[in-house]
Design a protein around this motif. Structure first.
Motif, PDB file in Angstrom:
ATOM      1  N   ALA A 126      -0.486   3.742  -2.146  1.00  0.00           N
ATOM      2  CA  ALA A 126       0.920   4.023  -2.480  1.00  0.00           C
ATOM      3  C   ALA A 126       1.019   4.849  -3.755  1.00  0.00           C
ATOM      4  CB  ALA A 126       1.697   2.717  -2.636  1.00  0.00           C
ATOM      5  N   LEU A 127       0.211   4.518  -4.744  1.00  0.00           N
ATOM      6  CA  LEU A 127       0.234   5.267  -5.998  1.00  0.00           C
ATOM      7  C   LEU A 127      -0.202   6.716  -5.771  1.00  0.00           C
ATOM      8  CD1 LEU A 127      -1.194   2.571  -8.415  1.00  0.00           C
ATOM      9  CD2 LEU A 127       1.139   3.479  -8.420  1.00  0.00           C
ATOM     10  N   ALA A 128      -1.223   6.927  -4.957  1.00  0.00           N
ATOM     11  CA  ALA A 128      -1.706   8.284  -4.682  1.00  0.00           C
ATOM     12  C   ALA A 128      -0.643   9.109  -3.947  1.00  0.00           C
ATOM     13  CB  ALA A 128      -2.995   8.241  -3.867  1.00  0.00           C
ATOM     14  N   ARG A 129       0.110   8.458  -3.090  1.00  0.00           N
ATOM     15  CA  ARG A 129       1.166   9.148  -2.348  1.00  0.00           C
ATOM     16  C   ARG A 129       2.299   9.591  -3.287  1.00  0.00           C
ATOM     17  NH1 ARG A 129       1.222   5.883   1.466  1.00  0.00           N
ATOM     18  NH2 ARG A 129       2.709   4.356   0.713  1.00  0.00           N
ATOM     19  N   HIS A 130       2.672   8.724  -4.217  1.00  0.00           N
ATOM     20  CA  HIS A 130       3.816   9.005  -5.092  1.00  0.00           C
ATOM     21  C   HIS A 130       3.435   9.607  -6.440  1.00  0.00           C
ATOM     22  CE1 HIS A 130       6.467   7.135  -2.214  1.00  0.00           C
ATOM     23  NE2 HIS A 130       5.679   6.072  -2.188  1.00  0.00           N
ATOM     24  N   GLU A 140       8.614   0.537 -13.636  1.00  0.00           N
ATOM     25  CA  GLU A 140       9.799   1.160 -13.040  1.00  0.00           C
ATOM     26  C   GLU A 140       9.517   2.436 -12.254  1.00  0.00           C
ATOM     27  OE1 GLU A 140      11.520   3.388 -16.997  1.00  0.00           O
ATOM     28  OE2 GLU A 140      12.046   1.292 -16.676  1.00  0.00           O
ATOM     29  N   GLY A 141       8.532   3.221 -12.663  1.00  0.00           N
ATOM     30  CA  GLY A 141       8.235   4.464 -11.950  1.00  0.00           C
ATOM     31  C   GLY A 141       7.781   4.223 -10.526  1.00  0.00           C
ATOM     32  N   ILE A 142       6.853   3.317 -10.338  1.00  0.00           N
ATOM     33  CA  ILE A 142       6.353   3.040  -8.990  1.00  0.00           C
ATOM     34  C   ILE A 142       7.338   2.167  -8.211  1.00  0.00           C
ATOM     35  CG2 ILE A 142       4.852   1.149  -9.782  1.00  0.00           C
ATOM     36  CD1 ILE A 142       4.283   3.511  -6.742  1.00  0.00           C
ATOM     37  N   HIS A 143       8.004   1.246  -8.883  1.00  0.00           N
ATOM     38  CA  HIS A 143       8.961   0.400  -8.169  1.00  0.00           C
ATOM     39  C   HIS A 143      10.079   1.235  -7.543  1.00  0.00           C
ATOM     40  CE1 HIS A 143      11.233  -2.997  -6.832  1.00  0.00           C
ATOM     41  NE2 HIS A 143      12.296  -2.442  -7.383  1.00  0.00           N
ATOM     42  N   ALA A 144      10.529   2.262  -8.241  1.00  0.00           N
ATOM     43  CA  ALA A 144      11.586   3.123  -7.712  1.00  0.00           C
ATOM     44  C   ALA A 144      11.145   3.813  -6.423  1.00  0.00           C
ATOM     45  CB  ALA A 144      11.993   4.164  -8.757  1.00  0.00           C
ATOM     46  N   GLN A 145       9.845   3.984  -6.248  1.00  0.00           N
ATOM     47  CA  GLN A 145       9.322   4.660  -5.060  1.00  0.00           C
ATOM     48  C   GLN A 145       9.049   3.716  -3.895  1.00  0.00           C
ATOM     49  OE1 GLN A 145       9.048   8.033  -4.869  1.00  0.00           O
ATOM     50  NE2 GLN A 145       9.961   8.043  -6.906  1.00  0.00           N
ATOM     51  N   GLU A 167      -8.556  -5.477  -1.052  1.00  0.00           N
ATOM     52  CA  GLU A 167      -7.553  -4.974  -0.112  1.00  0.00           C
ATOM     53  C   GLU A 167      -6.239  -4.667  -0.821  1.00  0.00           C
ATOM     54  OE1 GLU A 167      -7.006  -7.576   3.238  1.00  0.00           O
ATOM     55  OE2 GLU A 167      -9.053  -7.257   3.947  1.00  0.00           O
ATOM     56  N   ALA A 168      -5.831  -5.533  -1.739  1.00  0.00           N
ATOM     57  CA  ALA A 168      -4.594  -5.301  -2.486  1.00  0.00           C
ATOM     58  C   ALA A 168      -4.706  -4.048  -3.344  1.00  0.00           C
ATOM     59  CB  ALA A 168      -4.265  -6.514  -3.349  1.00  0.00           C
ATOM     60  N   VAL A 169      -5.814  -3.899  -4.038  1.00  0.00           N
ATOM     61  CA  VAL A 169      -6.021  -2.717  -4.881  1.00  0.00           C
ATOM     62  C   VAL A 169      -6.033  -1.456  -4.028  1.00  0.00           C
ATOM     63  CG1 VAL A 169      -7.702  -1.531  -6.362  1.00  0.00           C
ATOM     64  CG2 VAL A 169      -7.157  -3.947  -6.774  1.00  0.00           C
ATOM     65  N   ASP A 170      -6.685  -1.502  -2.876  1.00  0.00           N
ATOM     66  CA  ASP A 170      -6.715  -0.336  -1.980  1.00  0.00           C
ATOM     67  C   ASP A 170      -5.300   0.041  -1.529  1.00  0.00           C
ATOM     68  OD1 ASP A 170      -9.473  -0.127  -2.175  1.00  0.00           O
ATOM     69  OD2 ASP A 170      -9.856  -1.091  -0.227  1.00  0.00           O
ATOM     70  N   ALA A 171      -4.498  -0.952  -1.145  1.00  0.00           N
ATOM     71  CA  ALA A 171      -3.130  -0.682  -0.680  1.00  0.00           C
ATOM     72  C   ALA A 171      -2.257  -0.153  -1.820  1.00  0.00           C
ATOM     73  CB  ALA A 171      -2.521  -1.943  -0.078  1.00  0.00           C
ATOM     74  N   ILE A 172      -2.398  -0.736  -2.985  1.00  0.00           N
ATOM     75  CA  ILE A 172      -1.646  -0.268  -4.158  1.00  0.00           C
ATOM     76  C   ILE A 172      -2.072   1.164  -4.483  1.00  0.00           C
ATOM     77  CG2 ILE A 172      -1.331  -0.577  -6.644  1.00  0.00           C
ATOM     78  CD1 ILE A 172      -1.632  -3.662  -6.050  1.00  0.00           C
ATOM     79  N   GLY A 173      -3.379   1.411  -4.468  1.00  0.00           N
ATOM     80  CA  GLY A 173      -3.892   2.742  -4.755  1.00  0.00           C
ATOM     81  C   GLY A 173      -3.378   3.784  -3.783  1.00  0.00           C
ATOM     82  N   ASP A 213     -13.521  -4.097  -9.520  1.00  0.00           N
ATOM     83  CA  ASP A 213     -13.620  -3.026 -10.519  1.00  0.00           C
ATOM     84  C   ASP A 213     -13.863  -1.681  -9.831  1.00  0.00           C
ATOM     85  OD1 ASP A 213     -13.531  -5.143 -12.277  1.00  0.00           O
ATOM     86  OD2 ASP A 213     -15.499  -4.786 -13.153  1.00  0.00           O
ATOM     87  N   GLU A 214     -14.755  -1.683  -8.864  1.00  0.00           N
ATOM     88  CA  GLU A 214     -15.060  -0.459  -8.128  1.00  0.00           C
ATOM     89  C   GLU A 214     -13.849   0.001  -7.322  1.00  0.00           C
ATOM     90  OE1 GLU A 214     -18.467  -1.680  -5.911  1.00  0.00           O
ATOM     91  OE2 GLU A 214     -19.725  -1.795  -7.697  1.00  0.00           O
ATOM     92  N   ALA A 215     -13.108  -0.936  -6.750  1.00  0.00           N
ATOM     93  CA  ALA A 215     -11.906  -0.588  -5.985  1.00  0.00           C
ATOM     94  C   ALA A 215     -10.855   0.039  -6.896  1.00  0.00           C
ATOM     95  CB  ALA A 215     -11.340  -1.821  -5.285  1.00  0.00           C
ATOM     96  N   ILE A 216     -10.715  -0.488  -8.100  1.00  0.00           N
ATOM     97  CA  ILE A 216      -9.756   0.075  -9.057  1.00  0.00           C
ATOM     98  C   ILE A 216     -10.154   1.508  -9.406  1.00  0.00           C
ATOM     99  CG2 ILE A 216      -8.849  -0.080 -11.415  1.00  0.00           C
ATOM    100  CD1 ILE A 216      -9.127  -3.182 -11.096  1.00  0.00           C
ATOM    101  N   ALA A 217     -11.408   1.724  -9.739  1.00  0.00           N
ATOM    102  CA  ALA A 217     -11.881   3.064 -10.096  1.00  0.00           C
ATOM    103  C   ALA A 217     -11.684   4.031  -8.925  1.00  0.00           C
ATOM    104  CB  ALA A 217     -13.346   3.021 -10.514  1.00  0.00           C
ATOM    105  N   ARG A 218     -11.981   3.583  -7.718  1.00  0.00           N
ATOM    106  CA  ARG A 218     -11.827   4.424  -6.525  1.00  0.00           C
ATOM    107  C   ARG A 218     -10.348   4.775  -6.307  1.00  0.00           C
ATOM    108  NH1 ARG A 218     -14.376   1.138  -3.392  1.00  0.00           N
ATOM    109  NH2 ARG A 218     -12.574   0.063  -2.562  1.00  0.00           N
ATOM    110  N   ALA A 219      -9.469   3.779  -6.446  1.00  0.00           N
ATOM    111  CA  ALA A 219      -8.031   4.015  -6.249  1.00  0.00           C
ATOM    112  C   ALA A 219      -7.482   4.943  -7.321  1.00  0.00           C
ATOM    113  CB  ALA A 219      -7.285   2.683  -6.265  1.00  0.00           C
ATOM    114  N   GLU A 220      -7.883   4.725  -8.567  1.00  0.00           N
ATOM    115  CA  GLU A 220      -7.346   5.522  -9.669  1.00  0.00           C
ATOM    116  C   GLU A 220      -7.858   6.955  -9.666  1.00  0.00           C
ATOM    117  OE1 GLU A 220      -7.807   3.534 -13.399  1.00  0.00           O
ATOM    118  OE2 GLU A 220      -6.323   2.000 -12.886  1.00  0.00           O
ATOM    119  N   ALA A 221      -8.943   7.224  -8.972  1.00  0.00           N
ATOM    120  CA  ALA A 221      -9.444   8.594  -8.876  1.00  0.00           C
ATOM    121  C   ALA A 221      -8.476   9.478  -8.092  1.00  0.00           C
ATOM    122  CB  ALA A 221     -10.823   8.613  -8.209  1.00  0.00           C
ATOM    123  N   ARG A 222      -7.610   8.848  -7.289  1.00  0.00           N
ATOM    124  CA  ARG A 222      -6.673   9.598  -6.451  1.00  0.00           C
ATOM    125  C   ARG A 222      -5.255   9.631  -6.997  1.00  0.00           C
ATOM    126  NH1 ARG A 222      -7.500   6.099  -1.415  1.00  0.00           N
ATOM    127  NH2 ARG A 222      -5.272   6.402  -1.527  1.00  0.00           N
TER     128      ARG A 222
END
Length: 156
Positions: A129-133, A88-93, A121-127, A23-32
């Protein structure tokens, strides 16, 4: 509308409760990022893991995010499978190779019986990529949290 992408990967997984780390990893990733991440633990079910994941994707509102950039990490303990779905938005990236890499990371940690670490670790990596795009808004409009950060424990 394009279907969400998924990767099925078999892993050695015993049903277990996850502490607050994910839960904390999700919140941290989504902040970016302006995107959304959800983790769902599927209950025992009959049928296709893919259909279960796609149903959870819809049930959790992942398809309704503003940027079509939601990502779901579904864990099916009874099937010993992990499914990663990206809208589709993130998959395209990021493409298929990214989802395969995420599923492999989780699977490796689960085989080591390091369940929480695998999810974090998965949430951090996903976060990352999401923060980059899809970076968080900097225009003063804030970064609305469209979906809860808590782990979903499927339809019971």
């Amino acid at each position: 509308m394009e279907s969400p992408r998924l990767v099925d990967t078999h892993c050695h997984l015993d049903p277990q409760y996850f502490p607050s780390g994910p839960d904390e990893a999700i919140a941290r990733a989504e902040a970016r990022t302006s995107a959304e991440i959800r983790v769902s633990i599927a209950p025992f079910f009959v049928g296709s893991v893919r259909r279960m994941a796609e149903g959870a994707f819809r049930r959790l509102g992942m398809h309704a995010t503003a940027g079509r950039n939601g990502v779901l990490l579904l864990i099916a303990p009874a099937r010993r499978q992990v499914v990663v779905l990206g809208d589709e938005g993130i998959h395209a990236q990021v493409g298929d190779a990214f989802w395969t890499e995420i599923a492999a990371r989780v699977s490796t940690r689960f085989r080591e019986r390091r369940f929480t670490e695998g999810v974090v670790e998965a949430v951090d990596a996903i976060g990352e990529a999401l923060a980059r795009h899809f970076p968080a808004s900097t225009d003063g409009g804030g970064n609305p949290n469209e979906l809860p950060d808590t782990i979903d424990v499927g339809d019971r």
